[in-house]
Design an enzyme around this catalytic site. Structure first.
Site, short mmCIF file in Angstrom:
data_model
loop_
_atom_site.label_atom_id
_atom_site.label_comp_id
_atom_site.label_asym_id
_atom_site.label_seq_id
_atom_site.Cartn_x
_atom_site.Cartn_y
_atom_site.Cartn_z
N GLU A 65 46.11 38.52 39.16
CA GLU A 65 47.35 38.96 39.20
C GLU A 65 48.01 39.10 40.26
OE1 GLU A 65 47.94 42.43 36.79
OE2 GLU A 65 46.75 41.88 35.10
N HIS A 300 43.39 48.78 37.77
CA HIS A 300 41.88 48.64 37.83
C HIS A 300 41.56 49.17 39.17
CE1 HIS A 300 40.93 45.44 34.54
NE2 HIS A 300 42.22 45.51 34.42
#
Length: 458
Positions: A65, A300
């Site tokens: 990402e 995360h």
């Protein structure tokens, strides 16, 4: 074993969606500063002694990402001294796959494999199809041995079950991943698979990845102890991270505190390794600290593990039944343990086949609806044209009715064109891609069943 045989890895989904991720620039800056050796965050009280400062010294860093080149430019500039070798991978029509590598070790080669099956172009709010989810492959030489690192961010599950779970897409991606890993293993590479795999331990995609001959480094670091997902769901949030390595949906992550329940914490970020080539010294979640006035580094937590390359002479003659069977080798099976392995593979592949077949049925329904919408749009537009022509000169009609009719006609035309193009271009391509995998799975199941029958006749 010398120090040069050790390899410390980091895999981290950075939540770097441009314009969409909260405090993206501030968080990515803090990630880069931390990787460069600066202390910019404070520990969560429950995890105060869990991660040490020295744990942030890595050899290879795999990021997911990274969807802003400004962020990537800052990361590489900030980390240039500590991690002089880097690579950002490109694919898709929006942003790219978000995959990147930083390393202390010189990069030998890079390659990108784009998943043929990767979500739907009609799922505009999801984005998986548009960014071109892929596998980024980077090779290195460490202590005279060739190493291949596979970094990926597989299709996300947007629901626990049903069509929004995208299980079929993720499972077929794992199937492709399986084949890629085996190709590099057969070429002699020590293989490592890292990333946000969006799959729980024991799920079908996870099982397919393990089926490639890799092992879960987290489990290896705990003497092959398997995750008890039920037990983990009942632990305290801190215990879930320490004992279950839950990198996602934990309420100790500030971006999940208000939207997740304590029992939803899960492990989605992995380093799967070739246990014939590596020993695992340790593994644990990391980047669990809080950035002052911001929050967690990402939605995360990251995962890190320390590997030790085995002596090549001790692994030169190692064999793996998984490798021989998956390519259809009909060599005789020697013992009951091998038969159990064959039966486990049959179960995995059968589930994959059923998953594909179920999804294709969903595709048939979806295509019928799409074709119906396209047909209705075309017929309605055609009816409007006839209606306006029958009224004579449009100037005789009230302006707002005429303009409204034109707008409706344009909208219906665009709807017809859109659904027709989706059906012709994407629908057929997706169907053929699933059909190809279905045939590949069927071929291997035939080989496996033949081997099982051969065993039974011994």
């Amino acid at each position: 074993m010398g120090k040069e045989n050790k390899l410390k890895l980091l895999t981290f989904n950075t939540w770097g969606l441009k314009y969409l991720s909260t405090y993206r620039k501030e968080r990515l800056t803090a990630i880069a500063d931390t990787l460069a050796g600066e202390k910019v965050a404070t520990p969560i009280p429950e995890l105060e002694d869990f991660v040490k400062d020295e744990d942030y010294n890595f050899d290879i860093i795999a990021l997911q990402e990274i969807w802003s080149e400004d962020d990537w430019n800052y990361i590489t500039k900030k980390c240039k001294t500590k991690y002089p070798y880097s690579r950002l991978f490109y694919s898709g029509i929006v942003s790219g796959p978000g995959l990147a590598i930083l390393s202390k070790i010189p990069i030998q080669s890079t390659n990108l494999y784009r998943f043929p099956i990767n979500g739907l172009p009609t799922a505009i709010t999801r984005g998986d199809w548009f960014v071109g989810k892929s596998v980024a492959i980077t090779t290195f030489e460490v202590a005279g041995q060739q190493i291949a690192v596979f970094n990926s961010h597989m299709h996300a599950p947007y629901a626990l079950s049903g069509s929004q779970n995208y299980k079929a897409h993720r499972s077929v991606q794992a199937w492709d991943f399986n084949h890629l890993v085996q190709l590099y293993k057969k070429a002699g590479y020590a293989t490592i698979l890292v990333g946000d795999l969006n799959s729980r331990p024991g799920s079908l995609p996870y099982s397919l990845l393990i089926d490639s001959g890799l092992s879960d480094s987290w489990e290896l670091s705990r003497n092959n102890k398997k995750d008890d997902l039920v037990a983990i769901s009942k632990m305290t949030p801190a215990e879930q991270i320490i004992e279950g390595c839950t990198t996602c949906d934990t309420i100790l992550n500030t971006w999940r505190t208000d939207i997740c329940e304590p029992d939803e914490a899960q492990r989605l970020d992995y380093a799967l390794v070739d246990s014939d080539k590596f020993d695992v010294l340790d593994g644990h979640a990391i980047f669990t600290d809080i950035i002052p006035h911001i929050g967690s580094f990402s939605d995360h937590f990251a995962y890190t593990c320390t590997l030790v390359l085995k002596d090549p002479s001790s692994t030169a003659n190692s064999s793996n039944i998984e490798d021989s069977v998956v390519v259809g080798n009909s060599s005789l099976i020697d013992n009951e343990n091998d038969k159990i392995k064959i039966e486990q593979r049959v179960a995995i592949y059968t589930e994959l086949l059923e998953t594909i077949q179920d999804y294709v049925k969903t595709c048939n329904t979806r295509d019928t609806i799409r074709q119906s919408i396209a047909a209705v749009s075309f017929l309605t537009f055609f009816f409007l044209i006839i209606l306006y022509l029958s009224k004579g000169d449009p100037q005789n009609l009230s302006n707002y009715k005429f303009v409204t009719g034109i707008l409706i006609g344009v909208l219906l035309t665009l709807t017809f064109v859109f659904f027709s193009l989706i059906g012709l271009a994407f629908g057929r391509s997706e169907r053929r891609a699933f059909k190809e995998v279905e045939n590949e799975v069927t071929d291997i199941l035939t080989s496996l069943n033949t081997n099982n029958k051969t065993y039974g006749s011994l």
